[in-house]
Write an enzyme that holds these catalytic residues in place. Structure first.
Site, mmCIF file in Angstrom:
data_model
loop_
_atom_site.group_PDB
_atom_site.id
_atom_site.type_symbol
_atom_site.label_atom_id
_atom_site.label_comp_id
_atom_site.label_asym_id
_atom_site.label_seq_id
_atom_site.Cartn_x
_atom_site.Cartn_y
_atom_site.Cartn_z
ATOM 1 N N SER A 9 0.823 -1.202 0.000
ATOM 2 C CA SER A 9 0.000 0.000 0.000
ATOM 3 C C SER A 9 0.866 1.265 0.000
ATOM 4 O O SER A 9 1.654 1.462 -0.911
ATOM 5 C CB SER A 9 -0.962 -0.038 1.197
ATOM 6 O OG SER A 9 -1.964 0.930 1.059
ATOM 7 N N ASP A 11 -8.319 -5.360 -6.144
ATOM 8 C CA ASP A 11 -8.152 -4.211 -5.251
ATOM 9 C C ASP A 11 -8.461 -2.932 -6.012
ATOM 10 O O ASP A 11 -8.070 -2.790 -7.168
ATOM 11 C CB ASP A 11 -6.707 -4.182 -4.738
ATOM 12 C CG ASP A 11 -6.399 -2.948 -3.898
ATOM 13 O OD1 ASP A 11 -7.321 -2.449 -3.219
ATOM 14 O OD2 ASP A 11 -5.239 -2.500 -3.910
ATOM 15 N N HIS A 23 -6.340 -6.128 -1.803
ATOM 16 C CA HIS A 23 -5.235 -5.281 -1.346
ATOM 17 C C HIS A 23 -4.245 -6.058 -0.485
ATOM 18 O O HIS A 23 -3.037 -5.872 -0.584
ATOM 19 C CB HIS A 23 -5.839 -4.117 -0.548
ATOM 20 C CG HIS A 23 -4.930 -2.968 -0.321
ATOM 21 N ND1 HIS A 23 -4.459 -2.176 -1.337
ATOM 22 C CD2 HIS A 23 -4.408 -2.447 0.829
ATOM 23 C CE1 HIS A 23 -3.696 -1.217 -0.830
ATOM 24 N NE2 HIS A 23 -3.644 -1.370 0.484
#
Length: 474
Positions: free
Chosen positions: A173, A394, A451
């Site tokens: 991320s 994601d 994610h």
């Protein structure tokens, strides 16, 4: 007096002092971790690393389950900005995973420390159990890179037996910013044996992330034809669309609607096909605490994006930042258990542990819009192997934006895009995603993962990780 022999007692004291300075710190070793039916055979440590004169980063280090002396050291950072790397340990690829009761830990058959010594650092200060003496938690990309580098240096000071091991920097991320900015510092330090870096569903370019997200949303059936036609009319010209910083008022209105659908309508932004824990996200209140679920990473150039959280901070309400559509109750309950905190050597004076820190996120200064120059610097050395991998469902950091980013680096293509396979035993080999390899950098997708790839597809994630570390073909 010259030539006088050392007394046995003095010799013993000197030897014990030397051994402490050449091996892991005894005071940080975790003797008995609550929640496990059986304590692990590998050693693990929890304590603090010096990130600056006033900043202390909490670390949790798990030695490899297989030949730690010769296994690589892998740093793992979660993102946010403002979220704890213990999320990676307890819910993704750590040696044990927290169960829904918030008390029990179960061993993970796909733990990354099966083949590596894994170092989890909570960064920056203010996140998780990390703290600053002055309680000042305003920071930025450059300062965090420097703090992470100092913490890593301190780790090798505490664990000198690992200083010559291969080192890999990994994360997820917003670690798409943390990891390459840190790597540029580490590559200049010959005392560290840097071999490569891997980033999962990373934020590498705000522009490419925003531009690709609109296409992702439309082709996954999230945007109606009327909205799509309006986006094409008002945001695009000469076969090129700007969904990033377009000033056209109609385009801005359309993008606000896209942002609402993707992030605020009840869809799970981290995994389009997974349910949203707790139902439709929005303004949730728990025990007089307002919960915010927007990290401010998509469509950052739109007006009004940051005014709501800033108004919340001025209001004096207690505010908590949670990952959207994610239930953080179990890890929070576990890490706030006083027996767990004691086992991890956490000072009693520190506040409760939260998955993410609202103030750190809100006050964080984003200095980079793209990691292009950092990756080009790393690639120019031709020393490091780089992997950018993405779960393909994601929406927070979608696969298409990261693939576009890798393409924009203009590296020599070595292996054209192809499926990569994972052996699922009785089910046989299955397509796990797609991969394309350029000179020293690889882009790879994990089919059906969101994610948090190791949470959604643990076997595929472990297979990928093993091939990455061992420089095997994907």
């Amino acid at each position: 007096m010259p030539g006088t022999a050392l007394s046995p007692l003095l010799l013993l004291l000197l030897l014990s002092w030397a051994s402490r300075n050449e091996a892991a710190p005894d005071q940080d070793e975790i003797d008995c971790l609550p929640g496990l039916a059986k304590q692990p055979s590998f050693r693990q440590y929890s304590g603090y690393l010096r990130a600056s004169d006033s900043k202390h980063f909490h670390y949790w280090f798990v030695e490899s389950q297989n030949d730690p002396k010769n296994s690589p050291v892998v740093l793992w950072l979660n993102g946010g900005p403002g979220c704890s790397s213990l999320d990676g340990l307890l819910t993704e690829h750590g040696p044990f995973l927290i169960q829904p009761d918030g008390v029990t830990l179960e061993y993970n058959p796909y733990a990354w420390n099966l083949i590596a010594n894994v170092l989890y650092i909570e960064s920056p200060a203010g996140v998780g159990f990390s703290y600053s003496d002055d309680k000042m938690y305003v920071t930025n990309d450059t300062e965090v890179a420097e703090n992470n580098y100092e913490a890593l240096k301190d780790f090798f000071r505490l664990f000198p037996e690992y200083k010559d091991n291969k080192l890999f920097l990994t994360g997820e991320s917003y670690a798409g910013i943390y990891i390459p900015t840190l790597a540029v510092l580490v590559m200049q330090d010959p005392s560290m044996n840097l071999q490569g870096l891997a980033v999962g569903n990373g934020l590498a370019s705000y522009e490419q992330n925003d531009n690709s997200l609109v296409y992702f949303a439309y082709y996954h059936g999230l945007l109606g034809n009327r909205l799509w036609t309006s986006l094409q009319t008002h945001c695009c010209a000469q076969n090129k669309c700007n969904f990033y910083d377009n000033k056209d008022p109609e385009c801005v209105n359309n993008l606000l609607e896209v942002s609402r659908i993707v992030g605020k309508s009840g869809l799970n932004i981290y995994n389009l096909y997974a349910p949203c824990a707790g139902g439709v996200p929005g303004r949730h209140r728990y025990e007089d605490t307002l919960v915010v679920q927007d990290f401010g990473n998509i469509f950052t150039r739109l007006p009004l994006k940051r005014r709501f959280p800033e108004a919340l901070m001025r209001s004096g309400d207690k505010v908590r930042l949670d990952p959207p559509c994610t239930n953080t109750t179990a890890p929070s309950n576990y890490l706030n258990n006083p027996y767990v905190r004691k086992a991890l050597h956490i000072p009693e004076s520190l506040p409760r542990w939260d998955m993410c820190n609202f103030l750190v996120n809100l006050q964080y200064r984003r200095l980079y819009q793209s990691m292009n120059s950092q990756y080009l610097k790393l690639l120019s050395s031709q020393k490091y192997q780089i992997l950018l991998y993405n779960g393909d469902v994601d929406m927070a950091c979608n696969f298409m934006g990261d693939e576009w980013f890798v393409d924009s680096l203009n590296q020599k293509m070595e292996v054209q895009r192809r499926p990569w396979l994972v052996d699922y035993g009785e089910s046989g080999e299955q397509v796990a995603g797609f991969v394309k390899e350029c000179s020293h950098i690889t882009f790879l997708t994990i089919k059906g993962a969101g994610h948090m790839v190791p949470t959604d597809k643990p076997r595929a994630a472990f297979t990928m990780f093993s091939r990455f570390l061992n420089k095997e073909p994907y």
